[in-house]
Design a protein around this motif. Structure first.
Motif, PDB file in Angstrom:
ATOM      1  N   SER A   3      -2.885  11.253   1.460  1.00 55.47           N
ATOM      2  CA  SER A   3      -2.472  11.627   2.814  1.00 55.47           C
ATOM      3  C   SER A   3      -1.403  10.692   3.369  1.00 55.47           C
ATOM      4  CB  SER A   3      -3.684  11.592   3.740  1.00 55.47           C
ATOM      5  OG  SER A   3      -4.188  10.268   3.844  1.00 55.47           O
ATOM      6  N   GLY A   4      -1.131   9.607   2.668  1.00 57.25           N
ATOM      7  CA  GLY A   4      -0.156   8.641   3.163  1.00 57.25           C
ATOM      8  C   GLY A   4      -0.763   7.591   4.073  1.00 57.25           C
ATOM      9  N   SER A   5      -2.022   7.746   4.443  1.00 53.12           N
ATOM     10  CA  SER A   5      -2.690   6.747   5.285  1.00 53.12           C
ATOM     11  C   SER A   5      -3.391   5.723   4.394  1.00 53.12           C
ATOM     12  CB  SER A   5      -3.674   7.423   6.229  1.00 53.12           C
ATOM     13  OG  SER A   5      -4.645   8.117   5.495  1.00 53.12           O
ATOM     14  N   GLU A   6      -3.944   4.722   5.030  1.00 53.17           N
ATOM     15  CA  GLU A   6      -4.675   3.681   4.303  1.00 53.17           C
ATOM     16  C   GLU A   6      -5.812   4.321   3.507  1.00 53.17           C
ATOM     17  OE1 GLU A   6      -5.308  -0.211   3.073  1.00 53.17           O
ATOM     18  OE2 GLU A   6      -3.673   0.534   4.347  1.00 53.17           O
ATOM     19  N   PRO A   7      -5.922   4.045   2.179  1.00 53.75           N
ATOM     20  CA  PRO A   7      -6.987   4.647   1.396  1.00 53.75           C
ATOM     21  C   PRO A   7      -8.368   4.202   1.874  1.00 53.75           C
ATOM     22  CG  PRO A   7      -5.560   3.274   0.012  1.00 53.75           C
ATOM     23  CD  PRO A   7      -5.062   3.180   1.397  1.00 53.75           C
ATOM     24  N   ARG A   8      -9.322   5.130   1.847  1.00 47.67           N
ATOM     25  CA  ARG A   8     -10.676   4.809   2.246  1.00 47.67           C
ATOM     26  C   ARG A   8     -11.640   5.717   1.496  1.00 47.67           C
ATOM     27  NH1 ARG A   8     -12.266   8.380   6.745  1.00 47.67           N
ATOM     28  NH2 ARG A   8     -10.578   9.856   7.053  1.00 47.67           N
ATOM     29  N   VAL A   9     -12.907   5.330   1.481  1.00 48.52           N
ATOM     30  CA  VAL A   9     -13.945   6.123   0.849  1.00 48.52           C
ATOM     31  C   VAL A   9     -14.699   6.871   1.936  1.00 48.52           C
ATOM     32  CG1 VAL A   9     -16.024   6.071  -0.569  1.00 48.52           C
ATOM     33  CG2 VAL A   9     -14.162   4.474  -1.042  1.00 48.52           C
ATOM     34  N   ILE A  10     -14.747   8.197   1.811  1.00 48.56           N
ATOM     35  CA  ILE A  10     -15.510   8.986   2.783  1.00 48.56           C
ATOM     36  C   ILE A  10     -16.645   9.716   2.073  1.00 48.56           C
ATOM     37  CG2 ILE A  10     -13.595   9.270   4.379  1.00 48.56           C
ATOM     38  CD1 ILE A  10     -13.352  12.164   3.320  1.00 48.56           C
ATOM     39  N   MET A  29     -17.229   5.171  -5.914  1.00 49.32           N
ATOM     40  CA  MET A  29     -16.053   4.662  -5.209  1.00 49.32           C
ATOM     41  C   MET A  29     -16.436   3.671  -4.114  1.00 49.32           C
ATOM     42  SD  MET A  29     -13.338   5.558  -6.733  1.00 49.32           S
ATOM     43  CE  MET A  29     -12.202   4.924  -5.501  1.00 49.32           C
ATOM     44  N   GLN A  30     -17.665   3.741  -3.629  1.00 48.09           N
ATOM     45  CA  GLN A  30     -18.102   2.733  -2.664  1.00 48.09           C
ATOM     46  C   GLN A  30     -18.092   1.365  -3.332  1.00 48.09           C
ATOM     47  OE1 GLN A  30     -21.852   4.466  -1.424  1.00 48.09           O
ATOM     48  NE2 GLN A  30     -20.912   5.295   0.430  1.00 48.09           N
ATOM     49  N   ALA A  31     -18.635   1.262  -4.536  1.00 47.47           N
ATOM     50  CA  ALA A  31     -18.637  -0.007  -5.274  1.00 47.47           C
ATOM     51  C   ALA A  31     -17.216  -0.410  -5.657  1.00 47.47           C
ATOM     52  CB  ALA A  31     -19.520   0.102  -6.510  1.00 47.47           C
ATOM     53  N   TRP A  32     -16.393   0.560  -6.029  1.00 47.63           N
ATOM     54  CA  TRP A  32     -14.993   0.314  -6.386  1.00 47.63           C
ATOM     55  C   TRP A  32     -14.274  -0.348  -5.202  1.00 47.63           C
ATOM     56  CZ3 TRP A  32     -12.555   1.721 -11.043  1.00 47.63           C
ATOM     57  CH2 TRP A  32     -11.162   1.648 -11.058  1.00 47.63           C
ATOM     58  N   VAL A  59     -16.880   9.016 -11.916  1.00 46.78           N
ATOM     59  CA  VAL A  59     -17.106   8.385 -10.617  1.00 46.78           C
ATOM     60  C   VAL A  59     -17.193   9.443  -9.519  1.00 46.78           C
ATOM     61  CG1 VAL A  59     -14.640   8.023 -10.112  1.00 46.78           C
ATOM     62  CG2 VAL A  59     -16.328   6.463  -9.149  1.00 46.78           C
ATOM     63  N   CYS A  60     -18.031   9.170  -8.519  1.00 47.73           N
ATOM     64  CA  CYS A  60     -18.078   9.973  -7.295  1.00 47.73           C
ATOM     65  C   CYS A  60     -18.151   8.981  -6.132  1.00 47.73           C
ATOM     66  CB  CYS A  60     -19.242  10.964  -7.309  1.00 47.73           C
ATOM     67  SG  CYS A  60     -20.883  10.225  -7.271  1.00 47.73           S
ATOM     68  N   ARG A  61     -18.726   9.352  -5.020  1.00 47.68           N
ATOM     69  CA  ARG A  61     -18.800   8.428  -3.883  1.00 47.68           C
ATOM     70  C   ARG A  61     -19.791   7.303  -4.145  1.00 47.68           C
ATOM     71  NH1 ARG A  61     -21.915   8.301   0.695  1.00 47.68           N
ATOM     72  NH2 ARG A  61     -22.604  10.425   0.343  1.00 47.68           N
ATOM     73  N   SER A  62     -21.017   7.671  -4.562  1.00 45.90           N
ATOM     74  CA  SER A  62     -22.035   6.628  -4.737  1.00 45.90           C
ATOM     75  C   SER A  62     -22.747   6.668  -6.084  1.00 45.90           C
ATOM     76  CB  SER A  62     -23.072   6.722  -3.613  1.00 45.90           C
ATOM     77  OG  SER A  62     -23.721   7.979  -3.659  1.00 45.90           O
ATOM     78  N   GLY A  63     -22.570   7.704  -6.870  1.00 46.46           N
ATOM     79  CA  GLY A  63     -23.148   7.750  -8.204  1.00 46.46           C
ATOM     80  C   GLY A  63     -24.025   8.943  -8.519  1.00 46.46           C
ATOM     81  N   GLY A  64     -24.402   9.738  -7.539  1.00 41.78           N
ATOM     82  CA  GLY A  64     -25.281  10.882  -7.774  1.00 41.78           C
ATOM     83  C   GLY A  64     -24.612  12.041  -8.482  1.00 41.78           C
ATOM     84  N   ARG A  65     -23.496  12.503  -7.940  1.00 46.00           N
ATOM     85  CA  ARG A  65     -22.788  13.634  -8.554  1.00 46.00           C
ATOM     86  C   ARG A  65     -22.222  13.255  -9.915  1.00 46.00           C
ATOM     87  NH1 ARG A  65     -18.932  14.858  -3.611  1.00 46.00           N
ATOM     88  NH2 ARG A  65     -19.468  12.673  -3.301  1.00 46.00           N
ATOM     89  N   SER A  66     -21.736  12.017 -10.019  1.00 43.37           N
ATOM     90  CA  SER A  66     -21.190  11.585 -11.304  1.00 43.37           C
ATOM     91  C   SER A  66     -22.285  11.499 -12.361  1.00 43.37           C
ATOM     92  CB  SER A  66     -20.430  10.265 -11.170  1.00 43.37           C
ATOM     93  OG  SER A  66     -21.198   9.283 -10.526  1.00 43.37           O
ATOM     94  N   ALA A  67     -23.515  11.119 -11.984  1.00 45.09           N
ATOM     95  CA  ALA A  67     -24.625  11.107 -12.933  1.00 45.09           C
ATOM     96  C   ALA A  67     -24.895  12.518 -13.447  1.00 45.09           C
ATOM     97  CB  ALA A  67     -25.877  10.516 -12.290  1.00 45.09           C
ATOM     98  N   GLN A  68     -24.809  13.517 -12.563  1.00 48.79           N
ATOM     99  CA  GLN A  68     -24.989  14.909 -12.979  1.00 48.79           C
ATOM    100  C   GLN A  68     -23.893  15.307 -13.968  1.00 48.79           C
ATOM    101  OE1 GLN A  68     -25.631  17.754  -9.728  1.00 48.79           O
ATOM    102  NE2 GLN A  68     -26.150  16.018  -8.428  1.00 48.79           N
ATOM    103  N   ALA A  69     -22.652  14.918 -13.679  1.00 50.55           N
ATOM    104  CA  ALA A  69     -21.530  15.241 -14.565  1.00 50.55           C
ATOM    105  C   ALA A  69     -21.697  14.562 -15.919  1.00 50.55           C
ATOM    106  CB  ALA A  69     -20.216  14.820 -13.915  1.00 50.55           C
ATOM    107  N   VAL A  70     -22.120  13.308 -15.915  1.00 52.97           N
ATOM    108  CA  VAL A  70     -22.324  12.567 -17.163  1.00 52.97           C
ATOM    109  C   VAL A  70     -23.391  13.260 -18.009  1.00 52.97           C
ATOM    110  CG1 VAL A  70     -23.269  10.411 -18.118  1.00 52.97           C
ATOM    111  CG2 VAL A  70     -21.497  10.333 -16.353  1.00 52.97           C
ATOM    112  N   GLN A  71     -24.482  13.628 -17.391  1.00 52.49           N
ATOM    113  CA  GLN A  71     -25.557  14.292 -18.120  1.00 52.49           C
ATOM    114  C   GLN A  71     -25.050  15.591 -18.747  1.00 52.49           C
ATOM    115  OE1 GLN A  71     -29.003  15.522 -15.846  1.00 52.49           O
ATOM    116  NE2 GLN A  71     -30.300  15.347 -17.640  1.00 52.49           N
ATOM    117  N   ALA A  72     -24.323  16.393 -17.972  1.00 52.60           N
ATOM    118  CA  ALA A  72     -23.798  17.666 -18.476  1.00 52.60           C
ATOM    119  C   ALA A  72     -22.788  17.437 -19.609  1.00 52.60           C
ATOM    120  CB  ALA A  72     -23.151  18.458 -17.343  1.00 52.60           C
ATOM    121  N   LEU A  73     -21.876  16.498 -19.421  1.00 54.41           N
ATOM    122  CA  LEU A  73     -20.873  16.212 -20.454  1.00 54.41           C
ATOM    123  C   LEU A  73     -21.528  15.724 -21.735  1.00 54.41           C
ATOM    124  CD1 LEU A  73     -18.096  14.538 -18.282  1.00 54.41           C
ATOM    125  CD2 LEU A  73     -17.874  16.687 -19.551  1.00 54.41           C
TER     126      LEU A  73
END
Length: 110
Positions: free
Chosen positions: A103-110, A89-92, A61-75
């Protein structure tokens, strides 16, 4: 280009006991991540791939799927069984699944 060659599943198809690999950067991870995820930024994957289990399915997983797709392909090219979590994580977050922050604050996706 990577997303088309990387197998993917919807966030709802990620089993609760899955090995979930989060390849986002440190600030993204700190802001909010899945409670059971393992953090390994994409740029560290090559050096740290040995930490990823090779005897089970890996959900990436990454923020929207691009970096994770690269990782999946490499793995997968290196012999792992990995799938991309579509929408990241946006979909999550939209699905209302649990998130925690470092950080102790409300979790969010950046």
């Amino acid at each position: 280009m990577f997303a088309e060659s990387a197998p993917a599943v919807e966030v709802s198809a990620v089993p609760s006991e899955a090995y979930l690999l989060d390849v986002r950067e440190q600030d993204e991870w700190t802001a909010g991540h899945a409670p059971r995820a393992v953090h390994m930024p994409l740029h560290e994957l090559r050096q740290r791939a040995g930490e990823v289990p090779s005897d089970r399915q890996v959900y990436v997983v990454c923020r929207s799927g691009g970096r994770s797709a690269q990782a999946v392909q490499a793995l997968n090219e290196a012999g792992w069984q990995a799938v991309n979590v579509s929408g990241g994580m946006q979909a999550w977050n939209v699905a209302g699944y649990d998130m925690v922050s470092e950080s102790g604050s409300e979790p969010r996706v950046i």
